[in-house]
Scaffold this active site. Structure first.
Site, PDB file in Angstrom:
ATOM      1  N   HIS A  23     -33.645   7.943  86.134  1.00 56.99           N
ATOM      2  CA  HIS A  23     -33.644   7.045  84.972  1.00 56.99           C
ATOM      3  C   HIS A  23     -33.628   7.996  83.988  1.00 56.99           C
ATOM      4  O   HIS A  23     -34.330   8.609  83.665  1.00 56.99           O
ATOM      5  CB  HIS A  23     -34.838   6.216  85.201  1.00 56.99           C
ATOM      6  CG  HIS A  23     -35.152   5.352  84.242  1.00 56.99           C
ATOM      7  ND1 HIS A  23     -35.494   3.939  84.295  1.00 56.99           N
ATOM      8  CD2 HIS A  23     -34.955   5.281  82.765  1.00 56.99           C
ATOM      9  CE1 HIS A  23     -35.376   3.090  83.252  1.00 56.99           C
ATOM     10  NE2 HIS A  23     -35.236   4.271  82.109  1.00 56.99           N
ATOM     11  N   ASN A  50     -32.218  16.982  81.693  1.00 53.65           N
ATOM     12  CA  ASN A  50     -31.859  17.758  83.054  1.00 53.65           C
ATOM     13  C   ASN A  50     -30.753  16.595  83.538  1.00 53.65           C
ATOM     14  O   ASN A  50     -31.200  15.269  83.960  1.00 53.65           O
ATOM     15  CB  ASN A  50     -33.111  17.919  84.033  1.00 53.65           C
ATOM     16  CG  ASN A  50     -33.793  18.968  83.338  1.00 53.65           C
ATOM     17  OD1 ASN A  50     -33.420  20.021  82.953  1.00 53.65           O
ATOM     18  ND2 ASN A  50     -35.155  18.768  83.785  1.00 53.65           N
ATOM     19  N   HIS A  69     -33.803  10.147  80.858  1.00 61.41           N
ATOM     20  CA  HIS A  69     -35.023  10.486  80.008  1.00 61.41           C
ATOM     21  C   HIS A  69     -34.983  11.779  79.129  1.00 61.41           C
ATOM     22  O   HIS A  69     -34.267  12.673  79.860  1.00 61.41           O
ATOM     23  CB  HIS A  69     -36.247  10.740  80.865  1.00 61.41           C
ATOM     24  CG  HIS A  69     -36.074  11.542  81.941  1.00 61.41           C
ATOM     25  ND1 HIS A  69     -35.560  11.359  83.283  1.00 61.41           N
ATOM     26  CD2 HIS A  69     -36.304  12.913  82.285  1.00 61.41           C
ATOM     27  CE1 HIS A  69     -35.409  12.221  83.998  1.00 61.41           C
ATOM     28  NE2 HIS A  69     -36.099  13.193  83.551  1.00 61.41           N
ATOM     29  N   GLY A  77     -31.888  20.005  87.820  1.00 60.42           N
ATOM     30  CA  GLY A  77     -33.304  19.979  87.809  1.00 60.42           C
ATOM     31  C   GLY A  77     -33.730  18.625  87.705  1.00 60.42           C
ATOM     32  O   GLY A  77     -34.952  18.026  87.690  1.00 60.42           O
ATOM     33  N   HIS A 112     -37.085  15.007  77.534  1.00 62.67           N
ATOM     34  CA  HIS A 112     -38.202  15.549  77.685  1.00 62.67           C
ATOM     35  C   HIS A 112     -38.193  16.247  76.311  1.00 62.67           C
ATOM     36  O   HIS A 112     -37.521  16.714  75.798  1.00 62.67           O
ATOM     37  CB  HIS A 112     -38.014  16.779  78.609  1.00 62.67           C
ATOM     38  CG  HIS A 112     -37.933  16.774  80.209  1.00 62.67           C
ATOM     39  ND1 HIS A 112     -38.978  16.803  80.806  1.00 62.67           N
ATOM     40  CD2 HIS A 112     -36.848  16.318  80.673  1.00 62.67           C
ATOM     41  CE1 HIS A 112     -38.468  16.779  82.029  1.00 62.67           C
ATOM     42  NE2 HIS A 112     -37.162  16.431  82.031  1.00 62.67           N
ATOM     43  N   ASP A 130     -45.917  13.158  80.125  1.00 64.62           N
ATOM     44  CA  ASP A 130     -45.286  13.988  81.599  1.00 64.62           C
ATOM     45  C   ASP A 130     -46.470  14.238  82.337  1.00 64.62           C
ATOM     46  O   ASP A 130     -47.492  14.679  81.989  1.00 64.62           O
ATOM     47  CB  ASP A 130     -44.459  15.086  81.384  1.00 64.62           C
ATOM     48  CG  ASP A 130     -43.832  15.567  82.826  1.00 64.62           C
ATOM     49  OD1 ASP A 130     -42.501  15.382  82.671  1.00 64.62           O
ATOM     50  OD2 ASP A 130     -44.350  15.889  83.501  1.00 64.62           O
ATOM     51  N   THR A 186     -34.953  15.125  88.832  1.00 66.88           N
ATOM     52  CA  THR A 186     -35.523  14.509  89.980  1.00 66.88           C
ATOM     53  C   THR A 186     -35.751  13.150  89.929  1.00 66.88           C
ATOM     54  O   THR A 186     -35.977  12.422  90.922  1.00 66.88           O
ATOM     55  CB  THR A 186     -37.030  15.125  90.329  1.00 66.88           C
ATOM     56  OG1 THR A 186     -37.904  15.052  88.818  1.00 66.88           O
ATOM     57  CG2 THR A 186     -36.777  16.844  90.306  1.00 66.88           C
TER      58      THR A 186
HETATM   59  P1  5GP Z   1     -36.753  15.541  85.542  1.00 67.21           P
HETATM   60  O1  5GP Z   1     -37.166  16.544  86.613  1.00 67.21           O
HETATM   61  O2  5GP Z   1     -35.943  14.389  86.275  1.00 67.21           O
HETATM   62  O3  5GP Z   1     -35.896  15.979  84.471  1.00 67.21           O
HETATM   63  O4  5GP Z   1     -38.059  14.897  84.952  1.00 67.21           O
HETATM   64  C1  5GP Z   1     -38.967  14.213  85.710  1.00 67.21           C
HETATM   65  C2  5GP Z   1     -40.191  14.341  84.943  1.00 67.21           C
HETATM   66  O5  5GP Z   1     -40.948  13.370  85.458  1.00 67.21           O
HETATM   67  C3  5GP Z   1     -40.811  15.578  85.359  1.00 67.21           C
HETATM   68  O6  5GP Z   1     -41.164  16.556  84.417  1.00 67.21           O
HETATM   69  C4  5GP Z   1     -42.054  15.229  86.224  1.00 67.21           C
HETATM   70  O7  5GP Z   1     -43.066  15.863  85.871  1.00 67.21           O
HETATM   71  C5  5GP Z   1     -42.108  13.787  85.797  1.00 67.21           C
HETATM   72  N1  5GP Z   1     -42.964  12.701  86.368  1.00 67.21           N
HETATM   73  C6  5GP Z   1     -42.752  12.537  87.975  1.00 67.21           C
HETATM   74  N2  5GP Z   1     -43.484  11.742  88.328  1.00 67.21           N
HETATM   75  C7  5GP Z   1     -44.212  11.212  87.339  1.00 67.21           C
HETATM   76  C8  5GP Z   1     -45.243  10.187  87.439  1.00 67.21           C
HETATM   77  O8  5GP Z   1     -45.650   9.465  88.210  1.00 67.21           O
HETATM   78  N3  5GP Z   1     -45.722   9.936  86.111  1.00 67.21           N
HETATM   79  C9  5GP Z   1     -45.503  10.659  84.852  1.00 67.21           C
HETATM   80  N4  5GP Z   1     -45.925  10.242  83.686  1.00 67.21           N
HETATM   81  N5  5GP Z   1     -44.381  11.798  85.129  1.00 67.21           N
HETATM   82  C10 5GP Z   1     -43.940  11.983  86.051  1.00 67.21           C
HETATM   83 ZN    ZN Z   2     -35.140   3.091  86.239  1.00 65.31          ZN
END
Ligand code: 5GP
Ligand code: ZN
Length: 117
Positions: A101, A90, A103, A96, A105, A33, A98
């Site tokens: 796609h 999330n 994923h 949360g 964590h 991340d 963002t």
């Molecule tokens: P979400 O908020 O959707 O559960 O998690 C998205 C995660 O993607 C966040 O923890 C954020 O730090 C990570 N993230 C966002 N942009 C990038 C990127 O360009 N590269 C990487 N490696 N992680 C990213």
């Molecule tokens: Zn995708």
């Protein structure tokens, strides 16, 4: 427009956007991340674009199941299994999410509180 063109994680899968990948196979990709929330913070994703848990059907069972198996294997490889670790999805904006796609964590290397924030 194909998912690949507009989705950040599809672009990481294709190599269009660089990431520190820790695992790659025919179905699953894992990478560090960019904004880690713990000493270990890896994102494990299916290669195939699925926006969120809301979109899952039984046809996705093998893909999502394999992705979770990879979470377990990566946690073991990173020596997280004895101390414990947290796996988070999330789902939706209020939770949360963002990047749309799906994923997992994988976070570890410190203690975590409950309930989560
Ligand atoms: P979400 O908020 O959707 O559960 O998690 C998205 C995660 O993607 C966040 O923890 C954020 O730090 C990570 N993230 C966002 N942009 C990038 C990127 O360009 N590269 C990487 N490696 N992680 C990213
Ligand atoms: Zn995708």
């Amino acid at each position: 427009m194909a998912a690949n063109d507009r989705c950040l994680f599809c672009r990481i899968v294709s190599g269009d956007i660089p990431a520190k990948k820790v695992h790659e196979d025919d179905d699953v990709v894992a990478f560090q991340d960019i904004n880690p929330q713990a000493p270990t913070h890896v994102l494990i994703i299916p290669r195939r674009h699925i926006p969120s848990l809301n979109d899952l059907t039984e046809a996705d069972a093998a893909t999502v199941g394999l992705t979770l198996v990879r979470v377990s294997e990566i946690a073991r490889n990173l020596h997280l299994e004895s101390d414990g670790y947290r796996v988070v999805v999330n789902n939706g904006e209020a939770a949360g999410q963002t990047v749309f796609h799906i994923h997992f964590h994988l976070i570890g290397g410190r203690n975590f509180g409950w309930p989560p924030g």
